[in-house]
Scaffold this motif. Structure first.
Motif, PDB file in Angstrom:
ATOM      1  N   UNK A  54       0.807  -1.218   0.000  1.00  0.00           N
ATOM      2  CA  UNK A  54       0.000   0.000   0.000  1.00  0.00           C
ATOM      3  C   UNK A  54       0.845   1.276   0.000  1.00  0.00           C
ATOM      4  N   UNK A  55       2.165   1.146   0.153  1.00  0.00           N
ATOM      5  CA  UNK A  55       3.082   2.291   0.229  1.00  0.00           C
ATOM      6  C   UNK A  55       2.769   3.201   1.420  1.00  0.00           C
ATOM      7  N   UNK A  56       2.375   2.551   2.536  1.00  0.00           N
ATOM      8  CA  UNK A  56       2.039   3.304   3.752  1.00  0.00           C
ATOM      9  C   UNK A  56       3.053   3.080   4.870  1.00  0.00           C
ATOM     10  N   UNK A  57       3.825   2.020   4.795  1.00  0.00           N
ATOM     11  CA  UNK A  57       4.859   1.724   5.782  1.00  0.00           C
ATOM     12  C   UNK A  57       6.191   1.576   5.057  1.00  0.00           C
ATOM     13  N   UNK A  58       7.228   2.178   5.653  1.00  0.00           N
ATOM     14  CA  UNK A  58       8.545   2.181   5.033  1.00  0.00           C
ATOM     15  C   UNK A  58       9.566   1.661   6.025  1.00  0.00           C
ATOM     16  N   UNK A  59      10.520   0.899   5.521  1.00  0.00           N
ATOM     17  CA  UNK A  59      11.511   0.247   6.367  1.00  0.00           C
ATOM     18  C   UNK A  59      12.912   0.424   5.799  1.00  0.00           C
ATOM     19  N   UNK A  60      13.851   0.693   6.681  1.00  0.00           N
ATOM     20  CA  UNK A  60      15.267   0.657   6.354  1.00  0.00           C
ATOM     21  C   UNK A  60      15.825  -0.537   7.104  1.00  0.00           C
ATOM     22  N   UNK A  61      16.309  -1.521   6.367  1.00  0.00           N
ATOM     23  CA  UNK A  61      16.849  -2.737   6.974  1.00  0.00           C
ATOM     24  C   UNK A  61      18.349  -2.786   6.715  1.00  0.00           C
ATOM     25  N   UNK A  62      19.119  -3.014   7.782  1.00  0.00           N
ATOM     26  CA  UNK A  62      20.576  -3.127   7.699  1.00  0.00           C
ATOM     27  C   UNK A  62      20.975  -4.568   7.979  1.00  0.00           C
ATOM     28  N   UNK A  63      21.881  -5.088   7.141  1.00  0.00           N
ATOM     29  CA  UNK A  63      22.330  -6.461   7.311  1.00  0.00           C
ATOM     30  C   UNK A  63      23.728  -6.609   6.721  1.00  0.00           C
ATOM     31  N   UNK A  64      24.355  -7.734   6.991  1.00  0.00           N
ATOM     32  CA  UNK A  64      25.674  -8.006   6.419  1.00  0.00           C
ATOM     33  C   UNK A  64      25.559  -8.133   4.908  1.00  0.00           C
ATOM     34  N   UNK A  65      26.579  -7.637   4.237  1.00  0.00           N
ATOM     35  CA  UNK A  65      26.569  -7.616   2.779  1.00  0.00           C
ATOM     36  C   UNK A  65      26.489  -8.973   2.114  1.00  0.00           C
ATOM     37  N   UNK A  66      27.132  -9.968   2.683  1.00  0.00           N
ATOM     38  CA  UNK A  66      27.172 -11.274   2.054  1.00  0.00           C
ATOM     39  C   UNK A  66      25.946 -12.135   2.282  1.00  0.00           C
ATOM     40  N   UNK A  67      25.044 -11.664   3.094  1.00  0.00           N
ATOM     41  CA  UNK A  67      23.858 -12.456   3.426  1.00  0.00           C
ATOM     42  C   UNK A  67      22.749 -12.221   2.407  1.00  0.00           C
ATOM     43  N   UNK A  68      22.083 -13.279   2.040  1.00  0.00           N
ATOM     44  CA  UNK A  68      20.961 -13.184   1.104  1.00  0.00           C
ATOM     45  C   UNK A  68      19.731 -12.637   1.834  1.00  0.00           C
ATOM     46  N   UNK A  69      19.025 -11.712   1.188  1.00  0.00           N
ATOM     47  CA  UNK A  69      17.830 -11.116   1.790  1.00  0.00           C
ATOM     48  C   UNK A  69      16.581 -11.829   1.301  1.00  0.00           C
ATOM     49  N   UNK A  70      15.743 -12.231   2.236  1.00  0.00           N
ATOM     50  CA  UNK A  70      14.451 -12.871   1.941  1.00  0.00           C
ATOM     51  C   UNK A  70      13.348 -11.982   2.498  1.00  0.00           C
ATOM     52  N   UNK A  71      12.526 -11.436   1.602  1.00  0.00           N
ATOM     53  CA  UNK A  71      11.487 -10.506   2.050  1.00  0.00           C
ATOM     54  C   UNK A  71      10.505 -11.172   3.007  1.00  0.00           C
ATOM     55  N   UNK A 119      17.706  -3.764  12.192  1.00  0.00           N
ATOM     56  CA  UNK A 119      19.087  -4.227  12.005  1.00  0.00           C
ATOM     57  C   UNK A 119      19.156  -5.721  12.292  1.00  0.00           C
ATOM     58  N   UNK A 120      19.805  -6.431  11.391  1.00  0.00           N
ATOM     59  CA  UNK A 120      20.037  -7.851  11.614  1.00  0.00           C
ATOM     60  C   UNK A 120      20.955  -8.001  12.824  1.00  0.00           C
ATOM     61  N   UNK A 121      20.592  -8.890  13.728  1.00  0.00           N
ATOM     62  CA  UNK A 121      21.357  -9.074  14.968  1.00  0.00           C
ATOM     63  C   UNK A 121      22.818  -9.419  14.724  1.00  0.00           C
TER      64      UNK A 121
END
Length: 167
Positions: A54-71, A119-121
């Motif tokens: 809906x483009x109503x919630x926005x997130x900035x997620x920080x994680x290690x570069x080599x890790x694959x991101x799964x939405x 932030x990823x732990x």
């Protein structure tokens, strides 16, 4: 006008955060950042700007570069459905950033505090972290604990999530 690189350094200086600045060619992928990491000795943090359908919630997620991101993995932990990468226009509107320069330092442009920050732990285990200063032709290294302090001082609650990179 959105705040950029100069203001990012000003923010770090104002908060008394020690950092080291590196100039380089445009680094808009993690593969390019990996090469820069060899010079800095500090790994770049992967920063993702996401939104719900809906483009109503926005997130900035920080994680290690080599890790694959799964939405799906992030969506579940953040209590929202169907996260996807936000369009370039939203990235600029909300954080004053362009693709390839996503950084937690861009939170200084979120005057309405609309962005939720996670932030990823795994990053907590890293003493140092490397991020862009609102532009992808430079990088800054600093203590991870100082980046966390900066995020809190900007008025954000930081949510820690566990990203495995697995389906």
């Amino acid at each position: 006008m959105k705040k950029g690189e100069k203001e990012a350094y000003g923010l770090l200086d104002e908060m008394g955060i020690e950092y080291k600045r590196y100039e380089h060619l445009a680094a808009d992928t993690m593969e390019v950042c990996d090469e820069i990491d060899k010079t800095t000795g500090v790994a770049h943090c992967k920063n993702l700007f996401l939104t719900n359908r809906q483009r109503t919630n926005f997130f900035l997620i920080m994680m290690r570069g080599g890790k694959r991101f799964r939405t799906a993995e992030a969506s579940k932990q953040l209590g929202t459905a169907r996260l996807s990468f936000a369009e370039d226009e939203l990235l600029y509107e909300k954080l004053g950033l362009t693709p390839g320069s996503v950084t937690p330092l861009g939170l200084m442009n979120d005057e309405k505090h609309e962005i939720k920050v996670a932030m990823d732990k795994d990053l907590i285990d890293d003493d140092m972290i490397c991020v862009h200063p609102c532009i992808n032709t430079a990088s800054v290294t600093m203590k991870t604990s100082e980046l966390i302090r900066l995020i809190h001082n900007l008025g954000y609650e930081l949510t820690f999530i566990e990203l495995t990179g697995e389906s």
